[in-house]
Scaffold this active site. Structure first.
Site, PDB file in Angstrom:
ATOM      1  N   GLU A 345       0.802  -1.229   0.000  1.00 54.80           N
ATOM      2  CA  GLU A 345       0.000   0.000   0.000  1.00 54.80           C
ATOM      3  C   GLU A 345       0.835   1.280   0.000  1.00 54.80           C
ATOM      4  OE1 GLU A 345      -3.828  -1.544   2.562  1.00 54.80           O
ATOM      5  OE2 GLU A 345      -2.043  -0.984   3.692  1.00 54.80           O
TER       6      GLU A 345
HETATM    7  C1  TNX Z   1      -4.408  -3.897   4.726  1.00 51.84           C
HETATM    8  S1  TNX Z   1      -2.793  -6.281   4.449  1.00 51.84           S
HETATM    9  C2  TNX Z   1      -3.130  -3.680   5.200  1.00 51.84           C
HETATM   10  C3  TNX Z   1      -2.925  -3.217   6.569  1.00 51.84           C
HETATM   11  C4  TNX Z   1      -4.220  -3.022   7.295  1.00 51.84           C
HETATM   12  C5  TNX Z   1      -5.169  -4.142   6.937  1.00 51.84           C
HETATM   13  C6  TNX Z   1      -6.444  -4.095   7.687  1.00 51.84           C
HETATM   14  C7  TNX Z   1      -1.744  -5.259   4.213  1.00 51.84           C
HETATM   15  C8  TNX Z   1      -0.498  -5.747   3.646  1.00 51.84           C
HETATM   16  N1  TNX Z   1      -1.993  -3.995   4.509  1.00 51.84           N
HETATM   17  O1  TNX Z   1      -2.149  -2.032   6.571  1.00 51.84           O
HETATM   18  O2  TNX Z   1      -3.960  -3.009   8.645  1.00 51.84           O
HETATM   19  O3  TNX Z   1      -5.444  -4.054   5.570  1.00 51.84           O
HETATM   20  O4  TNX Z   1      -7.228  -5.203   7.411  1.00 51.84           O
END
Ligand code: TNX
Length: 544
Positions: A345
């Protein structure tokens, strides 16, 4: 019904000598081997999780009692440590001291033998349980440790006090052949969004070990907090460690704390995988050292739940010096093979910058002797095959990762995310990927989840627990349990051996263990909790 024989069966000369010695010494001091008439047992009907590869019933049960000892071949080796672990757990649960390699003066009539046997796989073990001995064979102490968990699960919590003048715990007789389907069976705790102290993490490790999981991934840094002391960059914890989601105080692990966790996990044959998430998810780092984000501004501490707004400055050499210090210090404290670099992300990072960044960080991780793991976005960067891609979304990143020969760690959010709510009325959790009821978390297969990911590429399975919505151990347990047990079984038991109907009946029989550890699990309506009458009042009246 059958009599316990005083005769020593002929497993090997080794067994014979030890047993004969114990027997003779016992006789010389007077007490007679108590003649016990044991009930019929059914090893194949026990509620083991994960389900072993093969269980065969045998004619005789094993009576664990005050005349039992644990034997290893040498006085001080890793197998002896495993024997001591077993003895310690029995002392806590059954409240009886079973000595390990006792002095010859002790009355010993039955042994639990931990025997190193060549030619088995890393975590493979087998157990032969009969009236006068339990033989646990493995090539490695790790294999013996996994077998010890099976024994712990076979041991009834309460003794049978009608068989003799003293308590006897009857272990069903027979044999078990067992080994894991996948070499990596893990969970992740997000200690960044909310901090969890080492006692909480130790409790989680204890439960993981009981269900034969072997990797705990710690998500140590994120926008809301930096949770591990880096001596060369002290403000990371002095400033970045002081916040968390919701504005509470946060916290962090000193290096001593972290070492303690690594050692505690190591005693349970669990490897800690440290994660420093970058280049996104780095607001707490940039609050501590504002030069890191390269935009000339000192960011405010962040205590909300958004993602994707922070980035490191990927084109500044001093950022890589910072990263090298962090990787070096954490790697020196982490004996395991992996270092997780996050990489998810990074919406505030340009694509070209992201690729440049990942390509520079991967060699730093290698330089300190670790195998890099990244969230599935790293699969889009052209990298060497030694990088592990942790699949969490279904966006096609896994295709690139597989094409590059990367190993795949399966954590699909729709199935394996422990922070997804059970249903729309769940007290905690998110639901951006799915609602995940207890059965849904179990009824999928890492090996067939995606036809783009061949079985041979899969390293294993991991259940991440993100902590935006939870801040206490009770809340953590509500989301993790019982779903984590299902993930443990998906990682261990071959897919053809698994069935929800059978699993849920084994699951309900874990409640004495949950209760003993005061695990605040979610008593899902989809599981026919056998002890509902006695259990649910306990659950509802708990004070925490
Ligand atoms: C996605 S899964 C994220 C996290 C969040 C999560 C909450 C991932 C690699 N990144 O930063 O905490 O969703 O479900």
């Amino acid at each position: 019904m059958r009599m316990l024989s005083r005769k020593i069966s002929n497993f090997s000369t080794f067994l014979l000598v030890i047993l004969a010695l114990g027997f003779l010494l016992g006789c010389s001091e007077g007490p007679k081997l108590p003649q016990l008439v044991l009930p019929e047992t059914d090893l194949a009907a026990t509620a083991l999780i994960p389900k072993p590869v093969q269980v065969v019933n045998g004619p005789d049960a094993f009576p664990l009692d005050r005349y039992t000892a644990i034997f290893t071949e040498t006085e001080r080796d890793a197998f002896t440590g495993v024997g001591e672990f077993l003895s310690g757990e029995i002392r806590k649960t059954q409240k009886i001291t079973i000595p390990v390699n006792p002095d010859s003066g002790k009355d010993v009539f039955r042994g639990i033998y931990l025997r190193q046997t060549p030619g088995m796989e890393q975590e493979q073990y087998n157990l032969q349980i009969s009236s006068d001995s339990i033989l646990l064979r493995a090539t490695t102490a790790e294999g013996a440790f996994r077998g010890v968990q099976t024994l712990r699960q076979l041991l009834p919590e309460t003794s049978n006090d009608t068989l003799a003048e003293y308590p006897v715990w009857v272990i069903p007789g027979g044999s078990i052949q067992d080994k894991p389907a996948f070499e990596y069976r893990g969970s992740m705790l997000d200690v960044a969004r909310h901090f969890f102290d080492i006692e909480d993490v130790k409790k989680y490790l204890d439960v993981m070990a009981y269900y034969k999981m072997n990797y705990l991934h710690l998500h140590l840094t994120d926008d809301q907090g930096w949770r591990i002391e880096i001596t060369s960059w002290p403000k990371l914890t002095q400033i970045g460690g002081q916040t968390e989601v919701g504005g509470e105080a946060g916290g962090y692990y000193t290096q001593e704390d972290y070492k303690e966790l690594v050692a505690f996990a190591g005693d349970r044959y669990i490897t800690i995988v440290p994660e420093v998430d970058m280049p996104g998810h780095t607001n707490a780092a940039s609050v501590s050292y504002p030069f890191l984000n390269g935009n000339g501004k000192t960011p405010k501490p962040y205590t909300g739940m958004r993602v994707g707004f922070s980035t490191l400055d990927t084109r500044k050499d001093t950022v890589y010096q910072f990263i090298e210090d962090v990787v070096r210090e954490i790697s020196a404290l982490s004996p395991g093979p992996y270092f997780h670099i996050g990489g998810d992300e990074s919406h505030a990072t340009q694509k070209a910058d992201y690729e440049y960044f990942i390509k520079r960080v991967v060699p730093i991780v290698r330089k300190y002797g670790k195998i890099p793991i990244g969230w599935d976005e790293v699969g889009t960067v052209s990298l060497d095959a030694d990088v592990v891609a942790q699949i969490w979304q279904d966006k096609g990143n896994e295709v690139h990762a597989v094409e590059q020969g990367m190993k795949i760690l399966m954590s699909p959010a729709k199935k394996a995310y422990l922070d997804m709510s059970y249903d729309s009325i769940s007290k905690f959790g998110l639901h951006w990927a799915a609602y995940i009821p207890v059965d849904s978390a179990y009824t999928w297969s890492p090996e067939t989840y995606s036809d783009k990911i061949p079985r041979a590429a899969i390293l294993g399975v991991e259940a991440p627990l993100w902590s935006e919505t939870i801040s206490t151990i009770a809340e953590l347990e509500y989301l993790a349990f019982p779903r984590l047990l299902g993930i443990a079984e998906l990682g261990w038991t071959p897919s053809g051996e698994r069935s929800w109907e059978d699993y849920k009946l084994r699951l309900i029989r874990q409640t004495p263990y949950f209760k003993r550890l005061d695990i605040q699990f979610y008593p899902s309506q989809r599981v026919p909790w056998m002890e509902a009458d006695s259990l649910l009042p306990w659950y509802n009246n708990r004070t925490k």
